[in-house]
Structures are given as structure tokens and as C-alpha cells.
Write an enzyme that holds these catalytic residues in place. Structure first.
Site, short mmCIF file in Angstrom:
data_model
loop_
_atom_site.label_atom_id
_atom_site.label_comp_id
_atom_site.label_asym_id
_atom_site.label_seq_id
_atom_site.Cartn_x
_atom_site.Cartn_y
_atom_site.Cartn_z
CE1 TYR A 480 -4.02 2.01 0.17
CE2 TYR A 480 -2.75 3.32 1.73
CZ TYR A 480 -3.84 3.18 0.90
OH TYR A 480 -4.75 4.21 0.79
CB SER A 560 -7.12 2.42 -2.93
OG SER A 560 -7.54 3.75 -2.79
CG ASP A 644 -14.02 3.38 -6.75
OD1 ASP A 644 -14.21 4.30 -5.94
OD2 ASP A 644 -12.99 2.69 -6.76
CG HIS A 679 -12.47 2.70 -3.10
ND1 HIS A 679 -11.76 2.88 -4.27
CD2 HIS A 679 -11.56 2.82 -2.10
CE1 HIS A 679 -10.49 3.12 -3.99
NE2 HIS A 679 -10.35 3.07 -2.68
#
Length: 718
Positions: A480, A560, A644, A679
Site C-alpha cells: 500500500y 487504491s 467507485d 471502492h
């Protein structure tokens, strides 16, 4: 503080594989994606944007493109011989009872439960521990296909009224419904068009919530940048709701939130223009005409009020404390020059909660949890003995409670709930899930490797005991690296299927995250963002150099901001991995800030409009702009959702179109676009299982497996 309650649960096989080059490649005929002559001038550099038309989510052309791409993708996935096996095993493993920690409201005990394969978790209640439970709120009844979910809820002080938010199709736009908890009747106080909001009650009279004015154009992609805090008084129309903060140019902020202290004394207001750094205010609700009092008047630090005793405030802050501390101050003069340390900063990141008249200070040491219990004089009562090495969550409860609950998990241990005696400091198992997965067969090890600039990065690697480190193990590297978010050990039902197949799962704690406080976060933002990609690349190289896997058996995955990570890594080092799995990624770094609330991510990214230097830096790594013709890219499965409205699907659309046009190799480049999905939050179980079956199937198939790795007989025949 009165917080939003959500119904979310912590959720040596012989590997014989074929050479990836022996697999018969499917011939793919990608849809023709038209190109338009769109050019934007950034500080003298003219940037082409031939697929900008895909940003229009309401256009019939975009809709047709989505259908055409999905047809190609699912035709490909349908031909993977073991896709149904994966779906079957995922379904079997998922089918166990999942129980949430209980909490009390209005003399009743509430808890969430999922029987196993229900699309959404159900809220139950009972009169006492020994009483029979009844269904109180079943989100599975919100829609036939399970795509409408419970997105948060809050009870009034007396527990007789519930306000709960629902999300339709995964959208961040919510509807708030008010329910009489005694009769079960829905009250006439439904609030529409709510976004990025908590729900916090003022006594039993009404509640605070936040939202934007409904935008012109598409509600799924149009920019929203003036957030407002409202107060809704029960029995009145939404049109009469009072704006508490954010209704003027002077108070224009992108993110505004309001929370009432447990004693109903203060309304605490946070106001931010970005996801990091914000102002802090309070209003004395006991005053006849409460005025706004400033605690923090700038966006340089992050602070919030965690509790109060009368006018004494307890504030969690990273002001002069990158790893956070708790300070006290009187509400009559609450600015930082009057703050006094209550729990000072340490070398580890602090994430505190309160309950039963105590503070519970959770610390992260190399992404592993430690918890210490303090009284309201700041005296250490004890270090809480935890069940093992992993992650804990919970401990927060009301001041009058004698017990609290916490969850414990790691990469091989399903989330177990413990009941904690606050005075005695003892724990007992409250609920241990009965899942068809033998944790004892697997192990997790933490290693530290060097990134490009010599920085030591921790990584936890999980695999079946006895796995041979011969470079032939299918491996997913997940990352991430942003927004101060920490990746701590946690069990995933889906990843347990990957582990069962002899797969390795590796998770590094990249810079940009919050594992080592604000300095670690700031080392991966703006013009230091390349550090994050370098950390991820170095993790892949470590796994390869140490025999865990090899290039032919390595997949990289992230969602993301992690989708951006995968997009940037695969365009910078396409030679490094066999499979790339970017999910709901931020792929167009020159335009991300023009959609929905994207401008609020500028603390981490900067924007192309800031200055020439920032534009050039973003342009140099923006995935959409760095797909090069004539390059052999890894097999890629881009995933996104058509609803999203946080990272709009146009990012993924444009990236996939660029890859399909410029891919020079034989590896497939596909995009899987989930309909009626956003999302990720609130996605129904059935949809999650299908998605993982496709992701794992695509990954194994493109690593050259004609049968699943642990399907020994079939692999031996080949």
C-alpha cells in the site's frame, strides 16, 4: 466519544508447475478503443490524453466500452480450467459463522453475525447474555442482490433510536435512516445525499452529520470540495437542518466532521483540506448560545479529542510528537501552549482508546501490537497480556462498563474475540471462529530488507511449513504505502486459499504508511513518492534473491493507493513480475484531483497544478502516462467497480486502454469491471468470492499452471 459503529469483522503442499512458456496463450481480440485529440499544457509541456472520453461515466460510449471489455475478460476467465475449483474452495472456507463483539445500548445487548455466506452481516440483539437473540436489522433485506450495505450507525443516548447509513451499489453517497429501536418502526427522518460522514447524537434530540451539496453533473465523478457539518433535529425536515460549520467561504474545507463527547458537554469539530493535517474546534453544548472555540487553527498536524472529564480535555496529537502523545488542557483555553503531557510520546506509534474508566494505549512495534492500560491520572496500571504476536483491535467501550472486548489476529490466525476484565486485567476467549483452515500448518516470519537508499523495511512473509525456498513458489507481494495507513498482520479467508495451494503471501511495510509515525509517512509523499515504489521493488528483489520465488512466479497486488503502487512498479520494472493485479487504482496522477474528493489527497501526492517541478515529478511516474509502446508488460488483470466514486473507474479504464494498445508481449491485459460495486466497502460476499476466484485463477494460469499447484495427480500427468 460517541463513535460510528460499523458491522465489519476482522476477517507444505507440494507445488509442481509447468514452465509458463508451455501454456497455450489465448488469442485475445481487445475492443477497439477510440482515441481523441485531447491535449493539456502543463507549464509548457503538452500532454496527450487520448482516452479522456472514458472519464464520462454517464456516456453511452463508455457504457458500451465497459460491456465490450467485460465480454473479453470473462471469455478469457471462463476458459481457466480450475476457476470453479477455486470458487468452490473459497465458498467452503468462507462458510463459517462470523461473530462481532457485543455492545450495549438502551439496556439491550447488540452484536453482528454472519451465518457464513450471507452477503451482509446482520445486527442481532438480546435482553441479556443468556437470552435468545433476535434479528434487529438485516442489511440483506435492503436489496435483492446484496449490493446495498449498512455503512455505519449510531444510537441515541438512551438507546431508543437508531440512525443508520446505507450505501447503494458501493457508492460513498449514503442515505441515513432513523429507526425506533423499541417498536422497530422507521421514523420519518430519512436524510439523503450524505457523504464522508459520521453520525453523532446530541442526547436523544437529534444528531450531527456531514455532506456536500449535490454536484452538478455525475454524482459518481464530479468534484466535491466544500464539506458541511449539519445538525438534524428529530421530527423535522432535512431542509430545516442547521449548518454548524462549513457554510461560508471562510469555512470552506474538504472534510468536516463532528462528534459529541460521551457526557454531551462538547461538540468537537475537525476541519481538513487534505487527508493529513487539520483544524480542531469545540462548542460547549451546555451554553445557551454555544460559540466556536479554536483548539488548532492550522493544517500542520493531526489532533483529536479522545475524551473529557468536565472541562478537562484529553487530546491525541502528533504536534511535536511524530509518534503521537496524549495531552490534557482545559476547554476554557485549549490552545497548544497550554497543553500538558498525559501519556508522552514513545519510540512506537500510539493508537489509544478509552473504556471502563481507563485509557488503553495500543502501540505498534514493527507493525506488531502492544497494549498498555492507564488510569485517568496517567498512571500505568499494566501491560495487557495479548494472546500472541499479531494485531489487536477494540478495547473501546463506555465509561461505566466493567468489561471490554478486543479482537486478535495475524496472517494465519482467524480473528478471535476476547472478553477483557478491565479491573483484573484478565482475558478469556469470547468467540473463536470454526473455520476449515489449520493454522498450525503455516508460519509467518518477519524480515528486514534494504531499499534502494539503504532504508531498512520490514516485511512479513507467510507460507506453509516445509515450503522449499527453491524459487518455484507462486507468490503474491501485496503493498500500500500511503496516507499514514499501517498494514498490520490480519487473517484473510481468501488468502488462506492461496496459502493452501502452496502460495506465499508477502506484505512489506513501505514508507508512506503509518507503521513508524509521521516521519515514515512523510518519507513517501510528494517528491519522495518514488521511495515507496523503490521499497516495493526491493521487496520483490529480496523474495527472488532469497529463493522464495522467481520472476516467473511473482504477482504484485494492491488496491487504491496500492493500485497506484502496482501501476507505477509494473511500468518502471515490467521485467520484475509475471502478473500484475492493480485494483481500483489511482492511475492518472495529472487529473486525480479533478474527480470527487480527490483534491484532498494532495498532501500525499501534490498536484500537477502546484508548480512545474511537481507536475514533472507526477508525470514521470503516473501509470497512465508511462505505458511505453514496444514494452513487454506482465499479465495484467485490472479490477475496478462502476460505482467507485472515491477512485473513479476512469483511472483504471484509461490505464487498461493504454496497456492494451502498447503491449508488445504475449501476456494478456484485461480489465474486470464489477457492476453495482464501488471502492470495496460493503461489497457482498458472493461478489467477493467470485472476484477472488478470478484473481487467483488468472494468476495461477499466467504462471503456467494447467492445474492447481496442489492438484498433484493432474500436474504429474502433464
Amino acid at each position: 466519544m460517541k463513535k460510528l459503529i460499523t458491522g465489519v469483522f476482522s476477517a507444505g503442499v507440494l507445488s509442481i508447475s509447468l514452465n509458463a512458456n508451455c501454456q497455450n496463450q489465448q488469442q485475445l481480440d481487445y475492443p477497439e478503443t477510440k482515441k481523441v485529440d485531447t491535449v493539456t499544457d502543463y507549464f509548457g509541456t503538452k500532454v496527450k490524453d487520448p482516452y479522456r472520453w472514458l472519464e464520462d461515466d454517464r456516456s453511452p460510449e463508455t457504457e458500451a466500452w465497459v460491456k465490450a471489455e467485460n465480454k473479453v475478460t470473462f471469455n478469457y476467465l471462463d476458459k481457466i480450467p480450475y476457476r470453479d475449483q477455486l470458487r468452490k474452495r473459497l465458498t467452503e472456507l468462507w462458510n463459517y459463522e462470523k461473530l462481532g463483539a457485543p455492545f450495549k445500548e438502551g439496556g439491550k445487548i447488540y452484536f453482528f453475525k454472519n451465518d457464513g455466506l450471507q452477503n451482509q452481516n446482520v445486527l442481532y440483539r438480546k435482553d441479556s447474555e443468556d437470552a435468545e437473540a433476535e434479528v434487529f436489522l438485516d442489511p440483506n433485506s435492503f436489496s435483492d442482490d446484496g449490493t446495498t450495505s449498512l455503512a455505519g450507525m449510531s444510537f441515541s443516548d438512551n438507546g431508543k433510536i437508531l440512525a443508520y447509513a446505507i450505501s447503494e451499489g458501493g457508492s460513498d453517497w449514503r442515505k441515513v435512516i432513523v429507526k425506533n429501536a423499541e417498536t422497530g418502526a422507521i421514523m420519518g427522518d430519512t436524510i439523503k445525499d450524505v457523504k464522508f460522514s459520521g453520525l453523532s447524537w446530541k442526547g436523544d434530540d437529534g444528531f450531527y452529520y456531514s455532506s456536500y451539496d449535490k454536484p452538478d453533473g455525475s454524482e459518481l465523478s464530479a468534484k466535491t470540495d466544500q464539506h458541511k457539518l449539519y445538525y438534524h433535529k428529530l421530527g423535522t425536515a432535512q431542509s430545516e437542518d442547521q449548518v454548524i460549520f462549513g457554510d461560508s467561504d471562510a469555512q470552506k474545507r474538504r472534510y468536516v466532521g463532528g462528534s459529541v463527547t460521551e457526557d454531551d458537554h462538547y461538540l468537537i469539530i475537525s476541519a481538513r483540506n487534505s487527508t493529513s493535517g487539520g483544524e480542531l474546534y469545540l462548542m460547549d453544548l451546555t451554553a445557551e448560545n454555544p460559540e466556536l472555540v479554536t483548539i488548532i487553527d492550522n493544517f500542520d498536524t493531526d489532533s483529536y479529542v479522545i475524551d473529557n472529564e468536565g472541562s478537562k480535555l484529553y487530546i491525541v496529537t502528533n504536534l511535536d510528537a511524530p509518534n503521537r502523545r496524549i495531552v490534557t488542557v482545559d476547554a476554557s483555553d485549549p490552545t497548544p501552549e497550554n497543553w500538558v503531557d498525559f501519556i508522552p510520546e514513545t519510540e512506537n506509534v500510539l493508537s489509544p482508546s478509552t473504556g471502563g474508566g481507563y485509557f488503553f494505549a495500543e502501540y505498534m512495534k514493527d507493525a506488531i501490537s502492544q497494549v498498555k492500560q492507564y488510569d485517568y491520572d496517567g498512571k500505568l496500571v499494566r501491560e495487557v497480556k495479548l494472546p500472541g504476536i499479531g494485531s489487536v483491535g477494540g478495547f473501546g467501550t463506555k465509561k461505566e462498563e466493567k468489561v471490554s472486548y478486543y479482537s486478535f489476529t495475524n496472517y494465519v490466525t482467524p480473528g478471535t474475540i476476547y472478553k477483557y476484565d478491565i479491573e483484573k486485567g484478565t482475558s478469556e476467549v469470547y468467540n473463536k471462529p470454526d473455520i476449515d483452515f489449520n493454522s498450525e500448518d503455516y508460519t509467518s516470519e518477519q524480515v528486514f530488507y534494504e531499499s534502494k537508499d539503504g532504508t531498512k523495511i520490514p516485511m512479513i512473509i507467510t507460507y506453509k511449513k516445509g515450503t522449499q525456498l527453491d524459487g518455484n513458489n507462486p507468490t503474491i507481494l501485496y503493498g500500500y504505502g500511503g496516507f499514514n495507513i499501517s498494514l498490520t498482520p490480519g487473517f484473510s479467508t481468501a488468502m488462506s486459499v492461496w496459502l493452501e495451494q502452496g502460495g506465499i503471501y508477502a506484505v512489506p511495510n513501505l514508507r508512506g504508511g503509518g507503521e513508524y509515525g509521521r516521519e515514515w509517512h512523510d518519507a513517501g509523499i510528494k517528491t519522495k513518492k518514488q521511495n515507496v515504489f523503490d521499497d516495493f521493488i526491493a521487496a520483490a528483489e529480496y523474495l527472488i534473491d532469497n529463493g522464495y520465488t522467481s520472476r516467473d512466479y511473482l504477482a504484485v497486488r494492491g488496491g487504491s493507493n496500492g493500485g497506484l503502487l502496482v501501476g507505477a512498479t509494473m511500468t518502471q520494472r515490467p521485467d520484475l513480475m509475471k502478473v500484475a493485479l492493480p485494483a481500483v487504482g489511482v492511475m492518472d496522477m495529472l487529473r486525480y484531483h479533478t474527480f470527487t474528493a480527490g483534491a484532498g489527497w494532495a498532501y500525499d501526492y501534490g498536484t500537477a497544478e502546484d508548480n512545474a517541478e511537481m507536475f514533472q515529478y507526477l508525470y514521470n511516474y503516473s501509470p497512465v502516462h508511462n505505458v511505453k509502446a514496444g514494452t513487454e508488460y506482465p499479465a495484467t488483470l485490472v479490477t475496478t467497480g462502476d460505482h467507485d466514486d472515491r477512485v473513479v473507474p476512469a483511472h483504471s479504464f484509461k490505464f487498461a486502454a493504454e496497456l492494451q494498445e502498447k503491449q508488445a508481449g504475449n501476456e494478456p491485459v484485461l480489465i474486470r469491471i464489477e457492476t453495482k460495486a464501488g471502492h470495496g466497502a460493503g461489497k457482498p460476499t458472493s461478489m467477493i468470492i467470485d472476484e477472488y476466484a478470478d484473481i487467483f485463477g488468472f494468476t495461477f494460469y499466467n504462471m503456467g499452471f494447467e492445474a492447481l499447484p496442489n492438484d498433484i495427480d493432474k500436474n504429474m500427468k502433464n
